[in-house]
Design a protein around this motif. Sequence first.
Motif, PDB file in Angstrom:
ATOM      1  N   ALA A   1       9.449 -37.247  18.480  1.00 44.01           N
ATOM      2  CA  ALA A   1       9.654 -37.056  17.171  1.00 44.01           C
ATOM      3  C   ALA A   1      11.015 -37.292  16.553  1.00 44.01           C
ATOM      4  O   ALA A   1      11.256 -37.718  15.636  1.00 44.01           O
ATOM      5  CB  ALA A   1       9.466 -35.478  17.036  1.00 44.01           C
ATOM      6  N   GLU A   2      12.102 -37.151  17.642  1.00 42.82           N
ATOM      7  CA  GLU A   2      13.400 -37.571  17.196  1.00 42.82           C
ATOM      8  C   GLU A   2      13.636 -39.047  16.893  1.00 42.82           C
ATOM      9  O   GLU A   2      14.243 -39.624  15.942  1.00 42.82           O
ATOM     10  CB  GLU A   2      14.414 -37.016  18.375  1.00 42.82           C
ATOM     11  CG  GLU A   2      15.693 -37.317  18.025  1.00 42.82           C
ATOM     12  CD  GLU A   2      16.770 -36.667  19.237  1.00 42.82           C
ATOM     13  OE1 GLU A   2      17.714 -37.563  19.413  1.00 42.82           O
ATOM     14  OE2 GLU A   2      16.626 -35.506  19.720  1.00 42.82           O
ATOM     15  N   ASN A   3      12.873 -39.623  17.905  1.00 44.32           N
ATOM     16  CA  ASN A   3      12.947 -41.390  17.527  1.00 44.32           C
ATOM     17  C   ASN A   3      12.427 -41.811  16.168  1.00 44.32           C
ATOM     18  O   ASN A   3      12.786 -42.557  15.700  1.00 44.32           O
ATOM     19  CB  ASN A   3      12.225 -41.804  18.702  1.00 44.32           C
ATOM     20  CG  ASN A   3      13.007 -41.912  20.300  1.00 44.32           C
ATOM     21  OD1 ASN A   3      14.306 -41.658  19.801  1.00 44.32           O
ATOM     22  ND2 ASN A   3      12.621 -42.057  21.166  1.00 44.32           N
ATOM     23  N   LYS A   4      11.024 -41.013  15.906  1.00 45.73           N
ATOM     24  CA  LYS A   4      10.559 -41.177  14.641  1.00 45.73           C
ATOM     25  C   LYS A   4      11.163 -40.895  13.539  1.00 45.73           C
ATOM     26  O   LYS A   4      11.237 -41.588  12.525  1.00 45.73           O
ATOM     27  CB  LYS A   4       9.001 -40.596  14.797  1.00 45.73           C
ATOM     28  CG  LYS A   4       8.286 -41.085  13.305  1.00 45.73           C
ATOM     29  CD  LYS A   4       6.999 -40.166  13.581  1.00 45.73           C
ATOM     30  CE  LYS A   4       6.074 -40.439  12.282  1.00 45.73           C
ATOM     31  NZ  LYS A   4       6.630 -40.796  10.954  1.00 45.73           N
ATOM     32  N   GLN A   5      12.144 -39.907  13.778  1.00 42.90           N
ATOM     33  CA  GLN A   5      12.971 -39.435  12.580  1.00 42.90           C
ATOM     34  C   GLN A   5      14.045 -40.384  12.242  1.00 42.90           C
ATOM     35  O   GLN A   5      14.459 -40.774  11.082  1.00 42.90           O
ATOM     36  CB  GLN A   5      13.414 -38.101  12.456  1.00 42.90           C
ATOM     37  CG  GLN A   5      12.343 -37.034  12.560  1.00 42.90           C
ATOM     38  CD  GLN A   5      13.047 -35.554  12.932  1.00 42.90           C
ATOM     39  OE1 GLN A   5      13.930 -35.383  13.421  1.00 42.90           O
ATOM     40  NE2 GLN A   5      12.430 -34.577  12.478  1.00 42.90           N
ATOM     41  N   ALA A   6      14.456 -40.908  13.157  1.00 40.52           N
ATOM     42  CA  ALA A   6      15.647 -41.891  13.293  1.00 40.52           C
ATOM     43  C   ALA A   6      15.190 -43.275  12.676  1.00 40.52           C
ATOM     44  O   ALA A   6      15.813 -43.834  11.921  1.00 40.52           O
ATOM     45  CB  ALA A   6      16.371 -42.212  14.757  1.00 40.52           C
ATOM     46  N   ARG A   7      13.905 -43.638  13.065  1.00 42.50           N
ATOM     47  CA  ARG A   7      13.570 -44.879  12.570  1.00 42.50           C
ATOM     48  C   ARG A   7      13.151 -44.608  11.015  1.00 42.50           C
ATOM     49  O   ARG A   7      13.401 -45.529  10.179  1.00 42.50           O
ATOM     50  CB  ARG A   7      12.152 -45.171  13.134  1.00 42.50           C
ATOM     51  CG  ARG A   7      12.258 -45.850  14.826  1.00 42.50           C
ATOM     52  CD  ARG A   7      11.264 -46.748  15.230  1.00 42.50           C
ATOM     53  NE  ARG A   7       9.775 -45.635  15.106  1.00 42.50           N
ATOM     54  CZ  ARG A   7       9.529 -44.766  15.820  1.00 42.50           C
ATOM     55  NH1 ARG A   7      10.141 -44.760  17.181  1.00 42.50           N
ATOM     56  NH2 ARG A   7       8.413 -44.182  15.765  1.00 42.50           N
ATOM     57  N   ASP A   8      12.826 -43.523  10.860  1.00 41.65           N
ATOM     58  CA  ASP A   8      12.220 -43.239   9.343  1.00 41.65           C
ATOM     59  C   ASP A   8      13.712 -43.172   8.356  1.00 41.65           C
ATOM     60  O   ASP A   8      13.682 -43.791   7.342  1.00 41.65           O
ATOM     61  CB  ASP A   8      11.535 -42.004   8.858  1.00 41.65           C
ATOM     62  CG  ASP A   8      10.220 -42.225   9.617  1.00 41.65           C
ATOM     63  OD1 ASP A   8       9.899 -43.195   9.788  1.00 41.65           O
ATOM     64  OD2 ASP A   8       9.605 -41.104   9.864  1.00 41.65           O
ATOM     65  N   ARG A   9      14.651 -42.733   8.877  1.00 42.72           N
ATOM     66  CA  ARG A   9      15.958 -42.542   8.190  1.00 42.72           C
ATOM     67  C   ARG A   9      16.672 -44.018   8.043  1.00 42.72           C
ATOM     68  O   ARG A   9      16.872 -44.355   6.877  1.00 42.72           O
ATOM     69  CB  ARG A   9      17.025 -41.792   9.149  1.00 42.72           C
ATOM     70  CG  ARG A   9      16.841 -40.396   8.711  1.00 42.72           C
ATOM     71  CD  ARG A   9      18.249 -39.503   9.421  1.00 42.72           C
ATOM     72  NE  ARG A   9      18.396 -39.820  10.845  1.00 42.72           N
ATOM     73  CZ  ARG A   9      17.951 -39.385  11.818  1.00 42.72           C
ATOM     74  NH1 ARG A   9      16.924 -38.208  11.608  1.00 42.72           N
ATOM     75  NH2 ARG A   9      18.351 -39.477  12.900  1.00 42.72           N
ATOM     76  N   GLU A  10      16.422 -44.941   9.203  1.00 41.28           N
ATOM     77  CA  GLU A  10      16.811 -46.184   9.317  1.00 41.28           C
ATOM     78  C   GLU A  10      16.325 -47.039   8.108  1.00 41.28           C
ATOM     79  O   GLU A  10      16.828 -47.736   7.276  1.00 41.28           O
ATOM     80  CB  GLU A  10      16.762 -46.837  10.281  1.00 41.28           C
ATOM     81  CG  GLU A  10      17.425 -48.291  10.512  1.00 41.28           C
ATOM     82  CD  GLU A  10      17.593 -48.746  11.786  1.00 41.28           C
ATOM     83  OE1 GLU A  10      17.325 -49.998  12.021  1.00 41.28           O
ATOM     84  OE2 GLU A  10      17.508 -47.968  12.968  1.00 41.28           O
TER      85      GLU A  10
END
Length: 61
Positions: free
Chosen positions: A38-47
Amino acid sequence: MGDVINLRQERKRRKRSDKEAQASENRTRFGLTKSEKAENKQARDREAQHLDNHHKDDPNA
């Protein structure tokens, strides 16, 4: 005298056990916890959002 075993079945059993051991090792080596995913997905979405916000529109389009 020793027990009689079917060699074909023994090979299959050993192969399955080796395969399960390898799978277990791969799960611990490459697996991510649910929170890490979930953390990795949020980081990709933010980027992606950051890049979209800085995208210049093409005036010829």
